[in-house]
Every structure is written in structure tokens, then in C-alpha cells.
Scaffold this active site. Structure first.
Site, PDB file in Angstrom:
ATOM      1  N   SER A 187       0.802  -1.328   0.143  1.00 26.43           N
ATOM      2  CA  SER A 187      -0.152  -0.254   0.276  1.00 26.43           C
ATOM      3  C   SER A 187       0.737   1.136  -0.022  1.00 26.43           C
ATOM      4  O   SER A 187       2.100   1.188  -0.945  1.00 26.43           O
ATOM      5  CB  SER A 187      -0.792  -0.137   0.994  1.00 26.43           C
ATOM      6  OG  SER A 187      -2.044   0.730   0.674  1.00 26.43           O
TER       7      SER A 187
ATOM      8  N   HIS B 218      -7.569  -5.716   0.556  1.00 24.40           N
ATOM      9  CA  HIS B 218      -6.308  -4.617   0.816  1.00 24.40           C
ATOM     10  C   HIS B 218      -5.801  -5.468   1.739  1.00 24.40           C
ATOM     11  O   HIS B 218      -6.248  -5.279   3.442  1.00 24.40           O
ATOM     12  CB  HIS B 218      -6.945  -3.481   0.586  1.00 24.40           C
ATOM     13  CG  HIS B 218      -5.968  -2.350   0.836  1.00 24.40           C
ATOM     14  ND1 HIS B 218      -5.491  -2.203  -0.465  1.00 24.40           N
ATOM     15  CD2 HIS B 218      -5.523  -1.496   1.618  1.00 24.40           C
ATOM     16  CE1 HIS B 218      -3.853  -1.261  -0.131  1.00 24.40           C
ATOM     17  NE2 HIS B 218      -3.974  -0.758   1.176  1.00 24.40           N
TER      18      HIS B 218
ATOM     19  N   TRP C 176     -10.416   0.163  -4.658  1.00 28.41           N
ATOM     20  CA  TRP C 176      -9.794   1.473  -4.594  1.00 28.41           C
ATOM     21  C   TRP C 176      -8.400   1.992  -5.072  1.00 28.41           C
ATOM     22  O   TRP C 176      -7.781   2.982  -5.374  1.00 28.41           O
ATOM     23  CB  TRP C 176      -9.741   2.039  -2.887  1.00 28.41           C
ATOM     24  CG  TRP C 176      -9.183   3.148  -2.491  1.00 28.41           C
ATOM     25  CD1 TRP C 176      -8.089   3.464  -1.258  1.00 28.41           C
ATOM     26  CD2 TRP C 176      -9.800   4.529  -2.360  1.00 28.41           C
ATOM     27  NE1 TRP C 176      -7.792   4.726  -1.415  1.00 28.41           N
ATOM     28  CE2 TRP C 176      -8.929   5.494  -2.151  1.00 28.41           C
ATOM     29  CE3 TRP C 176     -10.458   4.428  -3.155  1.00 28.41           C
ATOM     30  CZ2 TRP C 176      -9.577   6.724  -1.535  1.00 28.41           C
ATOM     31  CZ3 TRP C 176     -10.705   6.619  -3.012  1.00 28.41           C
ATOM     32  CH2 TRP C 176     -10.751   7.291  -1.905  1.00 28.41           C
TER      33      TRP C 176
END
Ligand code: GTR
Length: 408
Positions: free
Chosen positions: A245, A386, A336
Site C-alpha cells: 500500500s 487490500h 480503491w
């Protein structure tokens, strides 16, 4: 647009991407020499100027101290070391604490993964002998982080993301540093963390083209690499930089800058990482600058809702790593981060990888779930959201084995 979010492929606008192989003056790159002499430095500078900001070189002084060592960690399988990396510049000092696990049975020197962590070294494995971080961190009661400080309860809370035993059993080391040692992840106008060490007289914050927090984290990874060059246990030609991330964005920027990282791995790095901005799918430049105004350089804010004017896009970031192996990993539900945008970036970086004589990315089409591609550009999309899962780590270890020519 503003802060609306698009999660529909049919709403992705038509877009053209800047060509990684055409220089600003129009020169077409078709060989390795021109790439390294002309286009690569030019592109690196564009990323510095418009996105991540310039980072300084090495500090005036860097020193290393082993603060703990246990040759019998993980029931004898590994050696655990803690290293204080002390950086000094302009009479100011910053300390980063690195935690390392190295396999005992593996002949030395050992190849290691290096990755920053989100919540302190003690969060990656439940071992009371790992020093508990004293640094500022985001309060998260569920993770045992109270009033911005870690408590004993936060030991091992991130262990699912760091399968240490598995990595050790595969013959690799794992090294990690808390990102907040380098720069705490909040917008304080760059008063804490590493930035002040490099301010010139009367400077109080980075200039508009100087490093933000991601730049600082990437710089910290380079200092970890400086340490590896001084540790005979480590094969410094086989260091793999990995991040998830925001720390995946960081791994890519570190890898783009520093050819000492042999392999670069980005896990769900999304916007500002592997994903193409011009698709405007999921997180956009406006979103990221709004929520995290300190991550990039000030100039990057010019591109809020203005992606077309950005002289680069993220396939060019991946291409800066060429010809070294780079792995981009996506997750099906992590919209996202724009999985398709992450894949396409890998696909368009292929042009540069091919000019440099590698096989690039061995597919034209986005592969299905759990169909990893292990060419010089690696890619997979897995089910789930995620996160960093064992599935991801298994692929990264396979990728490293493959590119280091290790057969078991
Ligand atoms: C999100 C951010 C992403 C990603 C993520 C993370 O809030 O919008 O760009 O970096 O945080 O780091 O987990």
C-alpha cells in the site's frame, strides 16, 4: 470530479499515456545506452519535480550498532538481530531501528527482503524479545496502540502479514523498520522525522520540489541498504525491497532510485504506486493529496483533477526499475487501488523492459485470479481485499527464486 470516486470500468475516460521511450526533445530511445544516459535520468527528474520530490544523498554520518542478537530465535531456525541505524546531518540525529531474521541453515551470505512496517517492529511477530517501539504511531485501540504509543498488547498484531517462519524456511531473511522512525505518518509541516536534518539555514519545510513523507521513507530504505553493504551475513546483490500500500508506493520509489535493490515488489500499491493516474479509477490524485497532503511534494498538487498535464504516469515509474525484476500485485476487491490500472502500468512498462533485452511482461491480457506471471515484470491478482496474504508472499518467494536462479 473533485472527490467523487469512480469504480466503474465503463466510466474510465479515453486517455493517452506519455511514451516512456520518447525523450522531451523528441529523441526516440531504442537502445540501452541511450536509455541509461538520456531518458532514465530525465524521467527520474520528472518524478522528483512533479511527484515525490527530490531526496538528499547520504547523510554526513551514518553508524550502525547491533542492539540485540539471538542466534536461537524461532526455535533455533533463525538469528534475530536488532540494529540501530543512526543518521546525522547538520548536527541533528535520527535513529531507525531495524529488526532482522536470518535463516540459520542457509549458507551465508543471505538474500533478504527489506520492507517498512506500519505499526512498529514488535507488531510483525509475537516475540517479547523484540524491542517495543517508543515512536509516535496512529492510535488504534484494537491494535494496542493507545495515545499514539504502542503497548505490550500490540506485539504480533501484524504477524498475519509477515509470515516469518515461512520466509525463513524458504531460505530468505526478513528485515524491517517502522516507517514512523523515518517520518511519522501525519501532516505536521515536516517538523518531526528526517526532513529537518536536511534543512538549509532558515528553511522550515521542504521546498515545493523536495521530498515529502514517501520520499523520506524511500530514503530510509536506501539507508537500510547502506547497512546491508556493511553486514557480511547479507548478500547485498540480492536484496528485495517490498512494501504494501503506501509502503508499496515507497518500495517502488526506492527501487526506481536505487539500483542496489535487486528486486522490487509492490503489494496493492494503487494510486501513487503502480496504478495509472489517467484512468481516474478508485483513488485519484485529488483524493490522495486531500487525505495525505504530506506524502508527495507540493508540486504534485498541481495535478489534482488535472492528470493529463502530468508529464509522467506510473508505467514510467516501473520502467525506471528496468531491467531489474519488478512485481506488481493486485487484489480483486481492492478497487480503491485500481487493479486493472496496476496491471496496465506493468504492461506499458514492458516497452522499456524489452528495449533493455528482457522478456518484460509475459502477457498482453490481464490474467485471471490466481494466475501469476513470473516474467521479469511479475504480476498477479488474487481474491480478497487490500492486504498482504500468504498467497502474496508465496508468489514473491517464487519470483525471487526464479530470478535468482534458485531451484529447490
Ligand atoms: C489509503 C490510501 C491508499 C493506501 C492505503 C494504505 O487510505 O488512500 O493510497 O496507501 O491507505 O496505505 O493502506
Amino acid at each position: 470530479m473533485g472527490l467523487d470516486v469512480n469504480f466503474k470500468e465503463t466510466n474510465v475516460p479515453e486517455y493517452g499515456l506519455p511514451d516512456p521511450l520518447t525523450c522531451i526533445d523528441g529523441t526516440k530511445i531504442d537502445d540501452e545506452r541511450l536509455w541509461f544516459e538520456k531518458r532514465r535520468p530525465e524521467l527520474l527528474e520528472l518524478f522528483e519535480q512533479h511527484m515525490y520530490g527530490k531526496m538528499p544523498g547520504k547523510p554526513e554520518k551514518i553508524s550502525f550498532k547491533i542492539t540485540s542478537i539471538d542466534k536461537n530465535a524461532l526455535k533455533g531456525k533463525a538469528t534475530r538481530k536488532e540494529i540501530a541505524i543512526v543518521l546525522e546531518n547538520n548536527h541533528l540525529e535520527l535513529q531507525m531501528d531495524m529488526l532482522m531474521y536470518l535463516p540459520n541453515v542457509q549458507p551465508k551470505p543471505i538474500s533478504t527482503f527489506i520492507g517498512l512496517n506500519f505499526f512498529g517492529n514488535h507488531s510483525i511477530y509475537h516475540d517479547p524479545n523484540i524491542s517495543l517501539s517508543k515512536q509516535w504511531m496512529p492510535t488504534k485501540i484494537a491494535l494496542g496502540i493507545v495515545k499514539h504509543r504502542a503497548t505490550e498488547k500490540s506485539r504480533g498484531v501484524r504477524s498475519s502479514k509477515w509470515p516469518i517462519e515461512f520466509i525463513i524456511d524458504r531460505g530468505y531473511g526478513l528485515s524491517t523498520i517502522y516507517c514512523g522512525d523515518i517520518d511519522p505518518d501525519f501532516d505536521d509541516g515536516f517538523q518531526n522525522g528526517v526532513h529537518p536534518l536536511f534543512y538549509t539555514k532558515r528553511q522550515t519545510k521542504p521546498a515545493a520540489d523536495e521530498w515529502g513523507t514517501i520520499g523520506a521513507w524511500a530514503w530510509g530504505l536506501q539507508r537500510a541498504m547502506d547497512y546491508f553493504e556493511n553486514d557480511d551475513d547479507i548478500d547485498n546483490r540480492r536484496v528485495i525491497v517490498m512494501g504494501h500500500s503506501r509502503l508499496g508506493k515507497t518500495a517502488l520509489w526506492a527501487g526506481a532510485n536505487d539500483p542496489r535493490f535487486a528486486i522490487v515488489i509492490s503489494n496493492n500499491s494503487g494510486c501513487g504506486g503502480a496504478a495509472l493516474y489517467r484512468r481516474k479509477f478508485g483513488e485519484t490524485i485529488s483524493h490522495i493529496n486531500y487525505q495525505f497532503p504530506h506524502w508527495f511534494c507540493e508540486h504534485f498538487k498541481r495535478y489534482n483533477d488535472n492528470e493529463e498535464q502530468l508529464p509522467v504516469d506510473q508505467h514510467m515509474l516501473l520502467s525506471l526499475i528496468a531491467p531489474r525484476p519488478v512485481y506488481v500485485a493486485s487484489a480483486e476487491k481492492d478497487l480503491w487501488s485500481d487493479p486493472r490500472g496496476e496491471f496496465l502500468s506493468a504492461k506499458y512498462a514492458d516497452l522499456v523492459y524489452k528495449v533493455l533485452g528482457t522478456d518484460g511482461l509475459n502477457t498482453n491480457e490481464m490474467p485471471g485470479i490466481h494466475q501469476p506471471i513470473l516474467s521479469t515484470i511479475g504480476y498477479h491478482i488474487r481474491e480478497g481485499g487490500h492486504d498482504v496474504l500468504n498467497y502474496d508472499w508465496e508468489r514473491y518467494l517464487d519470483f525471487a527464486d526464479f530470478h535468482f536462479g534458485i531451484t529447490s
